[in-house]
Design a protein around this motif. Structure first.
Motif, PDB file in Angstrom:
ATOM      1  N   UNK A  32       0.822  -1.202   0.000  1.00 41.15           N
ATOM      2  CA  UNK A  32       0.000   0.000   0.000  1.00 41.15           C
ATOM      3  C   UNK A  32       0.868   1.268   0.000  1.00 41.15           C
ATOM      4  N   UNK A  33       1.973   1.212   0.756  1.00 39.29           N
ATOM      5  CA  UNK A  33       2.899   2.350   0.836  1.00 39.29           C
ATOM      6  C   UNK A  33       4.301   1.867   0.447  1.00 39.29           C
ATOM      7  N   UNK A  34       4.598   1.839  -0.857  1.00 36.59           N
ATOM      8  CA  UNK A  34       5.879   1.270  -1.282  1.00 36.59           C
ATOM      9  C   UNK A  34       7.088   1.998  -0.686  1.00 36.59           C
ATOM     10  N   UNK A  35       6.927   3.272  -0.283  1.00 39.76           N
ATOM     11  CA  UNK A  35       8.085   3.974   0.297  1.00 39.76           C
ATOM     12  C   UNK A  35       8.208   3.721   1.801  1.00 39.76           C
ATOM     13  N   UNK A  36       7.277   2.967   2.352  1.00 40.54           N
ATOM     14  CA  UNK A  36       7.310   2.737   3.808  1.00 40.54           C
ATOM     15  C   UNK A  36       8.595   2.008   4.201  1.00 40.54           C
ATOM     16  N   UNK A  37       9.107   2.370   5.390  1.00 44.23           N
ATOM     17  CA  UNK A  37      10.220   1.623   5.962  1.00 44.23           C
ATOM     18  C   UNK A  37       9.644   0.754   7.075  1.00 44.23           C
ATOM     19  N   UNK A  38      10.019  -0.520   7.083  1.00 46.33           N
ATOM     20  CA  UNK A  38       9.480  -1.374   8.145  1.00 46.33           C
ATOM     21  C   UNK A  38      10.563  -1.666   9.172  1.00 46.33           C
ATOM     22  N   UNK A  39      10.159  -1.842  10.408  1.00 44.94           N
ATOM     23  CA  UNK A  39      11.123  -1.959  11.494  1.00 44.94           C
ATOM     24  C   UNK A  39      11.007  -3.318  12.179  1.00 44.94           C
ATOM     25  N   UNK A  40      10.234  -3.396  13.256  1.00 41.58           N
ATOM     26  CA  UNK A  40      10.089  -4.686  13.922  1.00 41.58           C
ATOM     27  C   UNK A  40       8.614  -4.994  14.164  1.00 41.58           C
ATOM     28  N   UNK A  93      19.906  -7.283   0.556  1.00 44.73           N
ATOM     29  CA  UNK A  93      18.452  -7.492   0.496  1.00 44.73           C
ATOM     30  C   UNK A  93      17.702  -6.287   1.073  1.00 44.73           C
ATOM     31  N   UNK A  94      18.223  -5.741   2.172  1.00 47.04           N
ATOM     32  CA  UNK A  94      17.503  -4.654   2.857  1.00 47.04           C
ATOM     33  C   UNK A  94      18.166  -3.293   2.598  1.00 47.04           C
ATOM     34  N   UNK A  95      18.758  -3.125   1.397  1.00 49.32           N
ATOM     35  CA  UNK A  95      19.555  -1.916   1.164  1.00 49.32           C
ATOM     36  C   UNK A  95      18.736  -0.625   1.272  1.00 49.32           C
ATOM     37  N   UNK A  96      17.411  -0.706   1.022  1.00 51.69           N
ATOM     38  CA  UNK A  96      16.580   0.501   1.110  1.00 51.69           C
ATOM     39  C   UNK A  96      15.856   0.598   2.457  1.00 51.69           C
ATOM     40  N   UNK A  97      16.244  -0.235   3.372  1.00 49.10           N
ATOM     41  CA  UNK A  97      15.532  -0.310   4.647  1.00 49.10           C
ATOM     42  C   UNK A  97      16.483   0.015   5.815  1.00 49.10           C
ATOM     43  N   UNK A  98      16.608   1.312   6.113  1.00 43.21           N
ATOM     44  CA  UNK A  98      17.617   1.734   7.104  1.00 43.21           C
ATOM     45  C   UNK A  98      17.444   1.078   8.479  1.00 43.21           C
ATOM     46  N   UNK A  99      16.215   0.825   8.890  1.00 39.39           N
ATOM     47  CA  UNK A  99      16.016   0.225  10.224  1.00 39.39           C
ATOM     48  C   UNK A  99      16.527  -1.211  10.247  1.00 39.39           C
ATOM     49  N   UNK A 100      16.279  -1.904   9.138  1.00 38.29           N
ATOM     50  CA  UNK A 100      16.757  -3.287   9.051  1.00 38.29           C
ATOM     51  C   UNK A 100      18.286  -3.305   9.040  1.00 38.29           C
ATOM     52  N   UNK A 101      18.877  -2.325   8.330  1.00 40.02           N
ATOM     53  CA  UNK A 101      20.340  -2.267   8.280  1.00 40.02           C
ATOM     54  C   UNK A 101      20.916  -2.071   9.690  1.00 40.02           C
ATOM     55  N   UNK A 102      20.236  -1.224  10.464  1.00 36.53           N
ATOM     56  CA  UNK A 102      20.683  -1.000  11.845  1.00 36.53           C
ATOM     57  C   UNK A 102      20.590  -2.301  12.646  1.00 36.53           C
ATOM     58  N   UNK A 103      19.508  -3.042  12.410  1.00 36.66           N
ATOM     59  CA  UNK A 103      19.330  -4.315  13.138  1.00 36.66           C
ATOM     60  C   UNK A 103      20.374  -5.344  12.699  1.00 36.66           C
ATOM     61  N   UNK A 104      20.701  -5.321  11.411  1.00 34.80           N
ATOM     62  CA  UNK A 104      21.716  -6.267  10.907  1.00 34.80           C
ATOM     63  C   UNK A 104      23.061  -5.985  11.589  1.00 34.80           C
ATOM     64  N   UNK A 105      23.396  -4.680  11.723  1.00 34.88           N
ATOM     65  CA  UNK A 105      24.641  -4.326  12.431  1.00 34.88           C
ATOM     66  C   UNK A 105      24.629  -4.921  13.835  1.00 34.88           C
TER      67      UNK A 105
END
Ligand SMILES: [Zn+2]
Ligand SMILES: [Zn+2]
Length: 603
Positions: A32-40, A93-105
Motif C-alpha cells: 500500500x505504501x511502497x516507500x514505507x520503511x518497516x522496522x520490527x 536485500x535490505x539496502x533501502x531499509x535503514x532500520x533493518x540495516x541498523x538491526x543487521x549491524x
C-alpha cells in the motif's frame, strides 16, 4: 481449578500464527505504501504489532483495506521459507531499509536479536520469505499462510511508538492486531475486551468514588477517597487476621532512611533509577524507601537470635515509593506510591519447605475467598550467563535454593511452570498470575527466596550446635499492594463487591419525607450493629434514590414506607434482585452480619 501451562508462549502454535500474521500485515502495508520503511513486528500478549515509518499518517479506514489485503495474501497459501544469510547479503536485500540495516549491524556484532533486545549468544542472521515479501527474522513461523485462519484475525488500533522506545528517535506508526486459532476465540476475546472496558478500574474507581489522581499531588500517587479507605481497612484486617493465625508478628518502619542502608542492601547504585532522588540534610543523604526488606533485616539483626526464635515472621503493610517512568504509569496497576502486604520470614534451611508451603497456603486461601479460580505460579530461575551481573555469583547456592523451592512445590502439590533467567538478583522467585472473573490476566505478586542479602546484613542465629548460621529469608506479599489488589478487585467484581468489602453495605430509602425520621433511626441501629449504613434523606424521588444506590452497587437497600414504619419493619432489596418485604429489622441485621462476618460472597 488452577491450570498448569506446560508450554511456553514462545513455543506455541498461537505464537507462530501471530508472528506470521505480523509478516502478512507488513507485506500488505508495504504494498500500500511502497516507500514505507518497516522496522520490527513481534507477537505480544493476545496478538502482534508491527512498527512502520510511513510517508503519511495512517487513517482509520486504511486498517480495513490492510486487513482485506491480508485475507487475500493468506488465501494465496504461501509457504514461509527460512534462509540463513551472511551479513553482507542481508545488507543487499535490505539496502533501502535503514532500520533493518541498523538491526543487521546489531546482529552481526552479537548481543542483540532482530528486535534489538539483548541476547546472550551471537545469533545467525536469517530471513523469512512469504509470497514476494521478505523480512529479517529468526522465526518461528507457521509453515504456510493457510495455517492462519483469516476469520480469526483482526487489526485493532494504530498508535505512535518511538524507534527502539527512545523518545529521541523518530516516532513510528504501530499497528496492533490480534490473531487466534479459531473465529470463536477471536469473538470471545473481543467480548472480553468489551467487558473489560466496562470494568476498567480507572473508570469504576472514579464512579464508585474509590480513588482519584490530582495533578498537584503528582502522577502515580493515588489519593484514596473514603470508600477506598474502607476497602484498605478491610484488606488490612483480613491480612492481620490471617497472618496472626499463621504466626506472624507485626512491625512498623519509617518511610525514609539514610542512603547507607540501601548501599548495604545492594539497591544502590544499581536500583537508583527506580528510586526517587535523595534529599540531603546536614550532610546526610536520605531516600524514601522503594522496599521494606532492609529495615526488617535491621529488626532481625537488632539482637542476637537463637534457633528457638525461628522462624521469625515480620509483617508490615509498608508504604514504598518507586520512580516508575511516567509513560509506564497505569491506573492503580503501575504507581509510584504503594502500600505493600509485605512480610519477611527468617528461617533455618530445614524449616524452609514448611515455611514456603505456608506462604503458598495463604495465597490459596485468598484465592478461595475472592473466587479466583484460575492462577499459575511461575518459578523464575537464574541464567548461567547472568551470574555475577544480573545474579549473585554463586552457582552452587542458586542450584541448591532452586531445588529447595522445586521440591517444596512438588511436595505441596502446587502447580507451577519454570522460567529460566528471570529470577531476582538474590534468589529464585515465584510470580503469581491470576485471572479475573472475565478471564483478564493480572500479575499479582511475587514470592522470593533470598539466600544472599541476609549475609550482606550480617544476619545470623545460633543453631542447635551453638554455632552461627545465616538464616534464609522469604519475601512474600500474597495480597500484593493495596493499589494493585484493589485495582484487580474492582475489575474482578465489576465494582459489585461482596458485602464485607463493600464501602457502603446498607442504604435506607424512605418512600416519602414522612419516613425520614424512621429511616434515620433504622440507619442508626444498623451502625450500632457494626454495619456501614446511611439513610438517603435527599430531595430525589424514591425511584431515583434506588437507582443511585444501584449505581453505587450497594449490596442491601432497605425501603421504608408508612406500612413499614407502623409495623416497625423494613423491606429488603438485595443487589442481586431478590426482595423480602416487611421483615423485622433484627432479621435483616442477623442475615447481613452473618454474611459479612464470614466474608461470604453471597448476599
Ligand atoms: Zn519475524
Ligand atoms: Zn522484601
Amino acid at each position: 481449578m488452577a491450570e498448569q501451562k506446560n508450554e511456553r508462549y514462545q513455543d506455541s502454535q498461537l505464537y507462530r500464527i501471530r508472528h506470521s500474521a505480523a509478516h502478512v500485515m507488513a507485506q500488505a502495508v508495504l504494498e500500500m505504501f511502497p516507500e514505507a520503511k518497516y522496522t520490527i513486528g513481534p507477537p505480544v500478549e493476545n496478538g502482534f504489532y508491527y512498527d512502520f515509518d510511513l510517508p503519511e499518517p495512517l487513517k482509520e479506514e486504511d486498517l480495513d483495506a490492510i486487513q482485506k489485503r491480508m485475507r487475500q495474501i493468506i488465501a494465496g497459501q504461501h509457504d514461509f521459507v527460512k534462509e540463513v544469510v551472511p551479513a553482507d547479503e542481508a545488507r543487499k536485500i535490505f539496502k533501502d531499509q535503514p532500520y533493518k540495516l541498523e538491526l543487521i549491524d546489531g546482529l552481526e556484532q552479537g548481543g542483540f536479536d532482530e528486535y534489538g533486545e539483548p541476547l546472550d549468544e551471537k545469533p545467525e542472521i536469517s530471513i523469512y520469505k512469504q509470497d514476494d515479501f521478505v523480512d529479517l527474522c529468526r522465526g518461528p513461523h507457521v509453515a504456510n499462510t493457510k495455517e492462519i485462519n483469516p476469520s480469526a484475525i483482526k487489526l485493532m488500533s494504530v498508535a505512535g511508538a518511538y524507534w527502539r522506545g527512545d523518545e529521541n528517535n523518530k516516532m513510528l506508526t504501530r499497528i496492533y492486531g490480534t490473531a487466534w486459532q479459531k473465529p470463536d476465540e477471536l469473538k470471545e476475546y473481543l467480548h472480553m475486551l468489551e467487558e473489560a472496558k466496562k470494568r476498567d478500574h480507572r473508570k469504576l474507581g472514579k464512579e464508585l468514588e474509590i480513588f482519584i489522581y490530582d495533578d498537584e499531588v503528582g502522577p502515580g500517587l493515588p489519593l484514596w477517597l473514603p470508600n477506598g479507605g474502607v476497602m484498605i481497612d478491610e484488606l488490612e484486617d483480613l491480612a492481620k487476621e490471617m497472618e496472626t493465625k499463621a504466626g506472624y508478628v507485626r512491625v512498623r518502619t519509617p518511610h525514609l532512611t539514610k542512603e547507607d542502608l540501601f548501599i548495604r542492601s545492594g539497591h544502590l547504585p544499581y536500583y537508583a533509577e527506580s528510586m526517587y532522588p535523595p534529599m540531603e540534610l546536614e550532610g546526610v543523604r536520605y531516600y524514601v524507601k522503594p522496599m521494606n526488606c532492609p529495615m526488617h533485616h535491621k529488626i532481625f539483626g537488632a539482637r542476637p537470635r537463637s534457633y528457638r526464635e525461628l522462624p521469625l515472621r515480620l509483617a508490615e503493610y509498608g508504604t514504598c515509593y518507586r520512580y516508575e517512568k511516567s509513560g509506564e504509569l497505569f491506573g492503580l496497576m503501575r504507581v509510584r506510591s504503594m502500600q505493600m502486604n509485605d512480610a519477611h520470614i527468617y528461617c533455618a534451611e530445614e524449616q524452609f519447605e514448611q515455611e514456603f508451603l505456608g506462604v503458598i497456603d495463604l495465597y490459596k486461601k485468598y484465592f478461595d475467598l475472592f473466587g479466583i479460580e484460575k492462577y499459575v505460579m511461575r518459578l523464575s530461575l537464574h541464567g548461567k550467563a547472568g551470574l555475577g551481573k544480573k545474579y549473585v555469583d554463586n552457582e552452587r547456592l542458586w542450584l541448591k535454593t532452586e531445588d529447595m523451592v522445586r521440591r517444596a512445590m512438588d511436595n505441596g502439590g502446587v502447580p507451577y511452570v519454570e522460567v529460566a533467567d528471570e529470577a531476582a538478583f538474590y534468589g529464585p522467585k515465584i510470580d503469581v498470575q491470576i485471572w479475573s472473573a472475565i478471564g483478564r490476566e493480572f500479575t499479582l505478586a511475587t514470592n522470593q527466596v533470598d539466600f544472599a542479602v541476609p549475609e550482606r546484613f550480617d544476619l545470623k542465629f545460633t543453631n542447635r550446635d551453638g554455632q552461627d548460621e545465616v538464616p534464609l529469608c522469604i519475601h512474600r506479599a500474597p495480597l500484593s499492594t493495596h493499589e494493585r489488589m484493589i485495582g484487580f478487585l474492582i475489575e474482578h467484581y465489576a465494582g459489585a463487591f461482596p458485602a464485607w468489602l463493600a464501602p457502603e453495605q446498607v442504604r435506607v430509602i424512605p418512600i416519602t419525607d414522612g419516613q425520614n425520621e424512621y429511616a434515620e433511626d433504622i440507619a442508626g441501629q444498623l451502625k450500632g450493629a457494626g454495619l456501614r449504613a446511611s439513610a438517603d434523606l435527599g430531595s430525589d424521588r424514591m425511584n431515583a434514590k434506588i437507582r443511585n444506590a444501584q449505581l453505587m452497587k450497594v449490596p442491601y437497600m432497605l425501603v421504608v414506607g408508612n406500612n413499614e414504619m407502623e409495623a416497625g419493619t423494613v423491606s429488603l432489596r438485595v443487589r442481586d434482585g431478590s426482595q423480602e418485604n416487611d421483615i423485622p429489622l433484627s432479621a435483616f441485621i442477623a442475615r447481613a452480619t452473618d454474611r459479612i462476618g464470614s466474608r461470604s460472597s453471597e448476599l
